[in-house]
Design an enzyme around this catalytic site. Structure first.
Site, PDB file in Angstrom:
ATOM      1  CD  GLU A  50      -2.614  -1.493   2.427  1.00 20.03           C
ATOM      2  OE1 GLU A  50      -2.342  -0.859   3.460  1.00 20.03           O
ATOM      3  OE2 GLU A  50      -3.347  -2.496   2.416  1.00 20.03           O
ATOM      4  CB  ALA A  79      -7.357  -5.901  -0.572  1.00 16.80           C
ATOM      5  CD  GLU A  80      -4.349  -4.552   4.572  1.00 17.82           C
ATOM      6  OE1 GLU A  80      -5.500  -5.038   4.587  1.00 17.82           O
ATOM      7  OE2 GLU A  80      -4.119  -3.336   4.708  1.00 17.82           O
ATOM      8  CG  ASP A 105       0.250  -2.680  14.485  1.00 15.32           C
ATOM      9  OD1 ASP A 105      -0.054  -2.695  15.683  1.00 15.32           O
ATOM     10  OD2 ASP A 105       1.349  -2.241  14.067  1.00 15.32           O
ATOM     11  CG  PHE A 106      -1.416  -2.775   8.489  1.00 16.45           C
ATOM     12  CD1 PHE A 106      -2.150  -2.313   9.574  1.00 16.45           C
ATOM     13  CD2 PHE A 106      -0.707  -1.840   7.731  1.00 16.45           C
ATOM     14  CE1 PHE A 106      -2.168  -0.966   9.916  1.00 16.45           C
ATOM     15  CE2 PHE A 106      -0.726  -0.487   8.067  1.00 16.45           C
ATOM     16  CZ  PHE A 106      -1.447  -0.046   9.157  1.00 16.45           C
ATOM     17  CG  HIS A 149      -1.249   2.303  13.844  1.00 15.96           C
ATOM     18  ND1 HIS A 149      -2.585   2.144  14.079  1.00 15.96           N
ATOM     19  CD2 HIS A 149      -1.136   2.539  12.520  1.00 15.96           C
ATOM     20  CE1 HIS A 149      -3.255   2.287  12.941  1.00 15.96           C
ATOM     21  NE2 HIS A 149      -2.399   2.522  11.976  1.00 15.96           N
TER      22      HIS A 149
HETATM   23  C1  LIG Z   1      -5.729  -3.036   7.585  1.00 15.61           C
HETATM   24  C2  LIG Z   1      -5.005  -1.763   7.440  1.00 15.61           C
HETATM   25  N1  LIG Z   1      -4.260  -1.563   6.359  1.00 15.61           N
HETATM   26  C3  LIG Z   1      -3.604  -0.398   6.197  1.00 15.61           C
HETATM   27  C4  LIG Z   1      -3.698   0.581   7.125  1.00 15.61           C
HETATM   28  C5  LIG Z   1      -2.952   1.896   6.941  1.00 15.61           C
HETATM   29  N2  LIG Z   1      -3.928   2.914   6.651  1.00 15.61           N
HETATM   30  C6  LIG Z   1      -4.457   3.702   7.606  1.00 15.61           C
HETATM   31  S1  LIG Z   1      -5.656   4.696   7.029  1.00 15.61           S
HETATM   32  C7  LIG Z   1      -5.461   4.122   5.460  1.00 15.61           C
HETATM   33  C8  LIG Z   1      -6.269   4.653   4.343  1.00 15.61           C
HETATM   34  C9  LIG Z   1      -7.685   4.390   4.524  1.00 15.61           C
HETATM   35  O1  LIG Z   1      -8.361   4.980   3.486  1.00 15.61           O
HETATM   36  P1  LIG Z   1      -9.913   5.190   3.555  1.00 15.61           P
HETATM   37  O2  LIG Z   1     -10.547   3.928   4.028  1.00 15.61           O
HETATM   38  O3  LIG Z   1     -10.347   5.730   2.269  1.00 15.61           O
HETATM   39  O4  LIG Z   1     -10.109   6.250   4.717  1.00 15.61           O
HETATM   40  P2  LIG Z   1      -9.621   7.778   4.767  1.00 15.61           P
HETATM   41  O5  LIG Z   1      -8.284   7.782   5.420  1.00 15.61           O
HETATM   42  O6  LIG Z   1      -9.590   8.296   3.385  1.00 15.61           O
HETATM   43  O7  LIG Z   1     -10.610   8.468   5.621  1.00 15.61           O
HETATM   44  C10 LIG Z   1      -4.482   3.144   5.413  1.00 15.61           C
HETATM   45  C11 LIG Z   1      -4.071   2.420   4.216  1.00 15.61           C
HETATM   46  C12 LIG Z   1      -4.471   0.317   8.267  1.00 15.61           C
HETATM   47  N3  LIG Z   1      -4.596   1.222   9.266  1.00 15.61           N
HETATM   48  N4  LIG Z   1      -5.133  -0.849   8.390  1.00 15.61           N
END
Ligand SMILES: Cc1ncc(C[n+]2csc(CCOP(=O)(O)OP(=O)(O)O)c2C)c(N)n1
Ligand SMILES: [Mg+2]
Lengths: 345, 337
Positions: A50, A79-80, A105-106, A149
């Protein structure tokens, strides 16, 4: 040996190895260079994760690699679990993916594919089909990163037969272990710590490999053995310096790979010192430190002059408040206290 | 059931009090987060903050239409949802300052806000976590027959997780009283939606699971409100889940108080265009024009909000820090329940 040196800060490097004309690289740049050389030398290698092509580039460790290797450094949907399976599918079909997570953590999102599939594929297929895949992930710490985290989950994965687990602490190992992991032919989890990223150390420019399962003595000593993982290597070195002033001569061992584990190196050290401390970044129950203590109890019992001490994180999730973070994290002072205690017994 | 994209919204006029309440709710979230921006540089608020500045119309348009006992589940970007749902502002602020009196006792920080008294049972910073938890609370209401509904807020990124699809399927199958609200801000951290999905409408997934859906302009608070009223009525009637997609945009970086276009995370022109369509400004101008709002009323509203925020900050900063030994509390919940 310059690559065994643990350099606490950049000036440390410049004052020592830098003066000898050796090349210094940060941990993040060492990871980046390792991956770059893998991408260069092996067309089956690709990176996926990601945001790995964004301006941050996974804390710099993949920065701009997508420009140099278009189509082989892939951003992905959030989509891990599915992507672990997809990376694994590519691996069993002849590719060598490196799957990158910004946080350890992911990984729990990917448990089924790692634990039920990747770990067992070679065995279930009678060794006919292997999974040459690396999964990198980074433990966070501080600024209220909190429970979801900042976890250190390496012991969970080391528990699973079929997985290999590396925990490079210095830039030299970050690059060299990643290169061996890519050639290993098995699923290898690489656990990094965010706080290691700025550390500088000697890193040769050429592509080199460090065998999995070989530890390194970071500091020689005769009174006590401190086996330390990842960031704890630095805490152990600092502790050893402090203990030296009190007349306690500590040997610091960095296993570098926890699965397979270089037990022989640890036992040889215990034979010399008779005392063991294990310092781990994970919480205590079921920690990897427990495994090392168990191995010592089973196989080095007659060399031990004192009880083994573990310096692990407490059995609590990681809290947010700084007061609680300070209460949570264990480090140099805890190692020093444990060493004093068992050296006086 | 086919997806009812851009379904015609009811033409009934929205009562003046409702319009004022929507205005107030948006301003309250905006000022709250602007206050965070203002103080963050002092480095006393030691928690990663994910601000929703630019997205306030969604929280306001949905949460104002919920009852106290309706559940709300949210994400790392949760401030707006909790505030409008009625969570205690001072204890949210105290949480961000790591205080023992914070809503999560200083254990959670900004990403893990909670207030069970208004049916906010916790927020997850693992992307997607809010989705099944919301459906699970809806299952609880369904089994008890207590008439509550449950709302899961999540981003466009979360719709890529397998658990989003698993949850939609189950919720539809069991006709759970669940409302799924996707705040599609076009990004997951710095990845654009087009780098992650082959289509830009998240609501299209709902159709695959026979869940009716609406896509609205998430910067038009009246549109969100009207769609939410209908969606909530549908869910509360026992007809099963509903999916509401709100197209919106976040102004700040993914995390932290700064804009990120200088770092190359996105084009400045894109941000400028969305700032032109500021949900707060658009609605304020519309209300001033229609006469529902006057400048003195607006000023009084702002003054009142700022006073509430100032009081929340004072109260939060007066709270004590946790004791080191508090680290070991709450790993398990104590007592007999
Ligand atoms: C399972 C997981 N994968 C990756 C992350 C890292 N991460 C934190 S927020 C985020 C983006 C999320 O995007 P979205 O769902 O569109 O929410 P937004 O931040 O735009 O409000 C990511 C990839 C995480 N916290 N949890
Ligand atoms: Mg988003």
């Amino acid at each position: 040996m310059p690559w065994t040196k643990v350099l606490i800060d950049k000036s440390d490097f410049e004052d020592t190895l830098g003066k000898q004309g050796l090349r210094g690289l940060s941990y993040r740049d060492a990871l980046r260079e390792g991956q770059e050389q893998l991408l260069e030398s092996d067309p089956s290698v690709f990176l996926i994760g990601e945001g790995i092509d964004d301006p941050g580039g996974v804390f710099g460790s993949t920065l701009n690699l997508h420009r140099k290797f278009p189509g082989r450094v892939l951003d992905m949907p959030i989509a891990e679990n599915g992507l672990t399976g997809i990376a694994m599918g590519a691996a069993i079909a002849g590719m060598r993916p490196i799957f990158i997570h910004m946080r350890v953590d992911f990984l729990p999102m990917c448990m089924d594919l790692i634990v039920n599939h990747a770990a067992k594929w070679s065995y279930m297929t009678g060794g006919k089909v292997g999974v040459p895949m690396i999964i990198r992930s980074i433990t966070g710490r501080g600024w209220g990163s909190a429970a979801q985290h900042s976890q250190a989950l390496h012991a969970l994965f080391a528990h699973i037969p079929g997985l290999k687990v590396i925990m490079p602490a210095v830039p030299y190992d970050a690059k060299g272990l990643l290169i061996s992991a890519s050639a290993d032919g098995n699923p290898v989890l690489c656990f990094e710590h965010r706080w290691l990223y700025d550390f500088t150390g000697y890193v040769p420019a050429e592509k080199y490999a460090i065998p999995l399962g070989k530890g390194v003595v970071r500091r020689e000593g005769k009174d006590i053995t401190i086996v330390a993982l990842s960031l704890m290597v630095y805490e152990a070195i600092k502790a050893a310096r402090e203990l030296a002033a009190e007349g306690i001569d500590a040997e610091v061992i960095d296993p570098r790979t926890i699965k397979p584990l270089d037990e022989e190196m640890i036992f040889a050290s215990i034979k010399k010192t008779g005392r063991l401390i294990v310092a781990d970044t994970g919480s205590r129950t079921g920690s990897f430190a427990c495994n090392i203590a168990a191995a010592a109890a089973e196989k080095a019992w007659h060399d031990l002059k004192a009880p083994v001490r573990l310096v692990c994180m407490p059995d609590t999730p990681v809290p947010a408040s700084q007061v609680l973070e300070n209460a949570y994290y264990r480090g140099k002072d805890d190692i020093v206290a444990a060493a004093r205690e068992i050296c006086r017994l | 059931m086919p997806q009812s994209k851009n379904k015609k919204l009811p033409a009934d006029p929205v009562p003046r009090e409702t319009e004022l309440a929507l205005m107030r709710a948006m301003l309250r979230v905006r000022r709250f987060e602007e206050k965070i921006v203002e103080v963050y540089g002092a480095q006393e608020m030691k928690t990663p903050v994910h601000l929703s500045i630019g997205q306030e119309a969604v929280a306001a348009g949905v949460c104002l239409n919920l009852k106290r006992e309706d559940y709300v589940f949210s994400t790392h970007r949760n401030h707006g949802h909790l505030l409008v749902k009625g969570a205690a502002m001072a204890s949210m602020v105290a949480e961000m300052y790591g205080r023992a009196g914070g809503c999560s006792g200083g254990k959670g920080g900004s990403m893990h806000m909670v207030d069970p008294s208004v049916s906010c049972l916790g927020t997850s910073a693992i992307v997607g976590g809010s989705i099944p938890l919301g459906a699970g609370a809806a299952l609880a209401s369904f089994l008890r027959g207590d008439g509550r509904i449950s709302v899961s807020f999540f981003g466009d990124g979360a719709s890529e997780e397998g658990l989003f699809h698993e949850t939609l399927n189950f919720s539809s199958l069991k006709k759970l009283p669940a409302l799924f609200v996707c705040e599609n801000n076009g990004y997951a951290t710095n990845s654009r939606l087009c780098a992650r999905q082959a289509h830009s409408d998240i609501a299209r997934h709902a159709g695959a699971y026979c869940i009716p859906s609406v896509i609205v302009d998430g910067n038009d608070v009246l549109a969100v409100h009207k769609a939410a009223v209908e969606a909530i009525a549908h869910v509360r009637s026992g007809a099963g889940p509903f999916f509401l997609e709100c197209k919106t945009y976040r102004w700040k970086g993914h995390v932290g108080p700064d804009c990120d276009h200088l770092k190359g995370c996105r084009p400045k022109e894109e941000l400028d265009q969305w700032m032109e369509r500021c949900p707060v400004k658009l609605f304020k101008n519309a209300l001033l024009k229609s006469g529902v709002l006057s400048v003195p009323v607006l000023d009084a509203m702002l003054k009142e909000i700022d006073a509430e925020i100032a009081a929340a900050w004072r109260a939060a900063l007066a709270e004590k820090m946790p004791l080191p030994e508090d680290l070991y509390k709450d790993v398990y919940r104590q007592g007999i329940f």
